[in-house]
Design a protein around this motif. Structure first.
Motif, PDB file in Angstrom:
ATOM      1  N   ARG A 112       1.410 -37.072 -44.517  1.00 56.06           N
ATOM      2  CA  ARG A 112       1.922 -37.945 -45.574  1.00 56.06           C
ATOM      3  C   ARG A 112       3.170 -38.663 -45.072  1.00 56.06           C
ATOM      4  O   ARG A 112       3.883 -38.143 -44.227  1.00 56.06           O
ATOM      5  CB  ARG A 112       2.299 -37.139 -46.809  1.00 56.06           C
ATOM      6  CG  ARG A 112       1.153 -36.527 -47.530  1.00 56.06           C
ATOM      7  CD  ARG A 112       1.660 -35.866 -48.820  1.00 56.06           C
ATOM      8  NE  ARG A 112       0.585 -35.355 -49.603  1.00 56.06           N
ATOM      9  CZ  ARG A 112      -0.092 -36.066 -50.499  1.00 56.06           C
ATOM     10  NH1 ARG A 112       0.225 -37.313 -50.713  1.00 56.06           N
ATOM     11  NH2 ARG A 112      -1.070 -35.515 -51.181  1.00 56.06           N
ATOM     12  N   LYS A 113       3.408 -39.830 -45.634  1.00 48.78           N
ATOM     13  CA  LYS A 113       4.638 -40.546 -45.301  1.00 48.78           C
ATOM     14  C   LYS A 113       5.851 -39.770 -45.788  1.00 48.78           C
ATOM     15  O   LYS A 113       6.822 -39.617 -45.081  1.00 48.78           O
ATOM     16  CB  LYS A 113       4.619 -41.949 -45.907  1.00 48.78           C
ATOM     17  CG  LYS A 113       3.656 -42.878 -45.223  1.00 48.78           C
ATOM     18  CD  LYS A 113       3.711 -44.271 -45.802  1.00 48.78           C
ATOM     19  CE  LYS A 113       2.708 -45.149 -45.076  1.00 48.78           C
ATOM     20  NZ  LYS A 113       2.673 -46.491 -45.607  1.00 48.78           N
ATOM     21  N   ASN A 114       5.777 -39.308 -47.011  1.00 46.07           N
ATOM     22  CA  ASN A 114       6.873 -38.521 -47.597  1.00 46.07           C
ATOM     23  C   ASN A 114       6.383 -37.095 -47.754  1.00 46.07           C
ATOM     24  O   ASN A 114       5.859 -36.714 -48.793  1.00 46.07           O
ATOM     25  CB  ASN A 114       7.292 -39.103 -48.948  1.00 46.07           C
ATOM     26  CG  ASN A 114       7.802 -40.519 -48.804  1.00 46.07           C
ATOM     27  OD1 ASN A 114       8.571 -40.805 -47.902  1.00 46.07           O
ATOM     28  ND2 ASN A 114       7.358 -41.405 -49.672  1.00 46.07           N
TER      29      ASN A 114
ATOM     30  N   SER B 131      -2.600 -43.993 -32.803  1.00 44.37           N
ATOM     31  CA  SER B 131      -2.727 -44.903 -33.943  1.00 44.37           C
ATOM     32  C   SER B 131      -2.310 -44.223 -35.242  1.00 44.37           C
ATOM     33  O   SER B 131      -1.644 -44.822 -36.080  1.00 44.37           O
ATOM     34  CB  SER B 131      -4.168 -45.394 -34.067  1.00 44.37           C
ATOM     35  OG  SER B 131      -4.540 -46.118 -32.941  1.00 44.37           O
ATOM     36  N   LEU B 132      -2.716 -42.982 -35.390  1.00 46.80           N
ATOM     37  CA  LEU B 132      -2.360 -42.230 -36.599  1.00 46.80           C
ATOM     38  C   LEU B 132      -0.848 -42.065 -36.716  1.00 46.80           C
ATOM     39  O   LEU B 132      -0.253 -42.341 -37.760  1.00 46.80           O
ATOM     40  CB  LEU B 132      -3.041 -40.862 -36.568  1.00 46.80           C
ATOM     41  CG  LEU B 132      -2.696 -39.901 -37.696  1.00 46.80           C
ATOM     42  CD1 LEU B 132      -3.241 -40.423 -39.018  1.00 46.80           C
ATOM     43  CD2 LEU B 132      -3.237 -38.519 -37.402  1.00 46.80           C
TER      44      LEU B 132
ATOM     45  N   SER C 273      -6.014 -41.296 -44.448  1.00 48.12           N
ATOM     46  CA  SER C 273      -4.633 -41.390 -44.898  1.00 48.12           C
ATOM     47  C   SER C 273      -4.531 -40.917 -46.343  1.00 48.12           C
ATOM     48  O   SER C 273      -5.154 -41.482 -47.243  1.00 48.12           O
ATOM     49  CB  SER C 273      -4.133 -42.829 -44.785  1.00 48.12           C
ATOM     50  OG  SER C 273      -2.858 -42.947 -45.356  1.00 48.12           O
ATOM     51  N   ILE C 274      -3.748 -39.896 -46.566  1.00 44.67           N
ATOM     52  CA  ILE C 274      -3.566 -39.380 -47.922  1.00 44.67           C
ATOM     53  C   ILE C 274      -2.793 -40.383 -48.776  1.00 44.67           C
ATOM     54  O   ILE C 274      -3.022 -40.503 -49.966  1.00 44.67           O
ATOM     55  CB  ILE C 274      -2.828 -38.023 -47.880  1.00 44.67           C
ATOM     56  CG1 ILE C 274      -3.690 -37.002 -47.134  1.00 44.67           C
ATOM     57  CG2 ILE C 274      -2.510 -37.521 -49.278  1.00 44.67           C
ATOM     58  CD1 ILE C 274      -2.993 -35.695 -46.874  1.00 44.67           C
ATOM     59  N   ASP C 275      -1.908 -41.154 -48.140  1.00 46.69           N
ATOM     60  CA  ASP C 275      -1.056 -42.077 -48.880  1.00 46.69           C
ATOM     61  C   ASP C 275      -1.815 -43.276 -49.437  1.00 46.69           C
ATOM     62  O   ASP C 275      -1.640 -43.660 -50.574  1.00 46.69           O
ATOM     63  CB  ASP C 275       0.090 -42.563 -47.990  1.00 46.69           C
ATOM     64  CG  ASP C 275       1.018 -41.428 -47.617  1.00 46.69           C
ATOM     65  OD1 ASP C 275       1.370 -40.625 -48.498  1.00 46.69           O
ATOM     66  OD2 ASP C 275       1.383 -41.344 -46.433  1.00 46.69           O
TER      67      ASP C 275
ATOM     68  N   ASN D 123      -8.488 -45.965 -43.178  1.00 47.74           N
ATOM     69  CA  ASN D 123      -9.039 -45.342 -41.978  1.00 47.74           C
ATOM     70  C   ASN D 123      -8.063 -45.476 -40.817  1.00 47.74           C
ATOM     71  O   ASN D 123      -7.276 -46.413 -40.768  1.00 47.74           O
ATOM     72  CB  ASN D 123     -10.346 -46.015 -41.567  1.00 47.74           C
ATOM     73  CG  ASN D 123     -11.393 -45.966 -42.642  1.00 47.74           C
ATOM     74  OD1 ASN D 123     -11.411 -45.059 -43.459  1.00 47.74           O
ATOM     75  ND2 ASN D 123     -12.270 -46.937 -42.659  1.00 47.74           N
ATOM     76  N   THR D 124      -8.169 -44.581 -39.875  1.00 49.11           N
ATOM     77  CA  THR D 124      -7.467 -44.699 -38.607  1.00 49.11           C
ATOM     78  C   THR D 124      -8.536 -44.751 -37.539  1.00 49.11           C
ATOM     79  O   THR D 124      -9.447 -43.937 -37.532  1.00 49.11           O
ATOM     80  CB  THR D 124      -6.560 -43.488 -38.360  1.00 49.11           C
ATOM     81  OG1 THR D 124      -5.602 -43.410 -39.410  1.00 49.11           O
ATOM     82  CG2 THR D 124      -5.839 -43.618 -37.016  1.00 49.11           C
ATOM     83  N   SER D 125      -8.450 -45.729 -36.671  1.00 46.27           N
ATOM     84  CA  SER D 125      -9.442 -45.812 -35.605  1.00 46.27           C
ATOM     85  C   SER D 125      -8.774 -46.273 -34.323  1.00 46.27           C
ATOM     86  O   SER D 125      -7.692 -46.839 -34.334  1.00 46.27           O
ATOM     87  CB  SER D 125     -10.566 -46.783 -35.981  1.00 46.27           C
ATOM     88  OG  SER D 125     -10.064 -48.086 -36.168  1.00 46.27           O
ATOM     89  N   GLY D 126      -9.455 -46.006 -33.235  1.00 44.09           N
ATOM     90  CA  GLY D 126      -8.981 -46.435 -31.940  1.00 44.09           C
ATOM     91  C   GLY D 126     -10.163 -46.650 -31.025  1.00 44.09           C
ATOM     92  O   GLY D 126     -11.217 -46.055 -31.197  1.00 44.09           O
ATOM     93  N   TYR D 127     -10.009 -47.554 -30.063  1.00 39.14           N
ATOM     94  CA  TYR D 127     -11.093 -47.849 -29.144  1.00 39.14           C
ATOM     95  C   TYR D 127     -10.549 -48.390 -27.838  1.00 39.14           C
ATOM     96  O   TYR D 127      -9.423 -48.882 -27.780  1.00 39.14           O
ATOM     97  CB  TYR D 127     -12.069 -48.854 -29.751  1.00 39.14           C
ATOM     98  CG  TYR D 127     -11.394 -50.102 -30.264  1.00 39.14           C
ATOM     99  CD1 TYR D 127     -11.152 -51.191 -29.444  1.00 39.14           C
ATOM    100  CD2 TYR D 127     -10.965 -50.187 -31.592  1.00 39.14           C
ATOM    101  CE1 TYR D 127     -10.513 -52.319 -29.912  1.00 39.14           C
ATOM    102  CE2 TYR D 127     -10.325 -51.314 -32.070  1.00 39.14           C
ATOM    103  CZ  TYR D 127     -10.106 -52.380 -31.216  1.00 39.14           C
ATOM    104  OH  TYR D 127      -9.468 -53.492 -31.687  1.00 39.14           O
ATOM    105  N   ALA D 128     -11.349 -48.285 -26.809  1.00 42.20           N
ATOM    106  CA  ALA D 128     -11.023 -48.856 -25.505  1.00 42.20           C
ATOM    107  C   ALA D 128     -12.319 -49.320 -24.860  1.00 42.20           C
ATOM    108  O   ALA D 128     -13.359 -48.682 -24.998  1.00 42.20           O
ATOM    109  CB  ALA D 128     -10.348 -47.818 -24.606  1.00 42.20           C
TER     110      ALA D 128
END
Length: 157
Positions: free
Chosen positions: A17-19, A52-53, A105-107, A111-116
């Motif tokens: 969480r952010k907070n 990324s997260l 993300s609970i906030d 989504n969080t994603s990443g790629y190469a």
């Protein structure tokens, strides 16, 4: 240099969480570490997701966020021989490494994603949209590179 290494950069299904109620961490140090991790993802796609997260919390990182970042550094310590080597010339096949979570993300439920990607064949596929036998698993609407080229956002050379 003398830390104990860990086998994975982030525990499965861990939510942040952010907070989170924890004490705030040094934001300058945190931003520096996250920037370094994001730079490193060009040769280490295995940390793309966690980098990324953790980049979501650069405004006001807590001690929890900093602790997870240090865990990623411990993972890197134990896997220094991992990575992708980019060589000039030669025949490269299209290779994509990706990872993501679904509404992790609970906030804000994003989504969080990443790629190469390895580039030489990516350029060939983007310039020639014909569905080849080797690229049949890439559905047409997901040809992100071709779409961004058509919008003028990138140029392929």
């Amino acid at each position: 240099m003398d830390c104990r290494s860990v086998a994975i950069p982030l525990a499965a299904n861990e939510k942040f969480r952010k907070n989170d109620g924890e004490n705030k961490a040094n934001s300058s140090l945190y931003r520096s570490l996250i920037g370094s991790l994001l730079y490193l993802t060009s040769t280490r796609p295995d940390i793309m997701f966690v980098a990324s997260l953790l980049s979501r919390f650069m405004q006001e990182p807590s001690q929890v966020h900093l602790g997870v970042t240090k865990c990623v550094l411990r993972y890197l310590q134990g896997t220094m021989d991992y990575g992708i080597m980019y060589k000039f010339g030669g025949n490269l096949n299209f290779i994509c490494y990706s990872d993501r979570d679904w509404a992790g993300s609970i906030d804000d439920m994003k989504n969080t994603s990443g790629y190469a990607f390895l580039f030489r064949s990516t350029i060939a596929i983007a310039k020639n949209p014909v569905n080849h036998e080797r690229s049949k698993h890439i559905f047409i609407k997901y040809h992100f590179i071709r779409e961004t080229q058509e919008k003028g956002e990138i140029q392929l050379h």
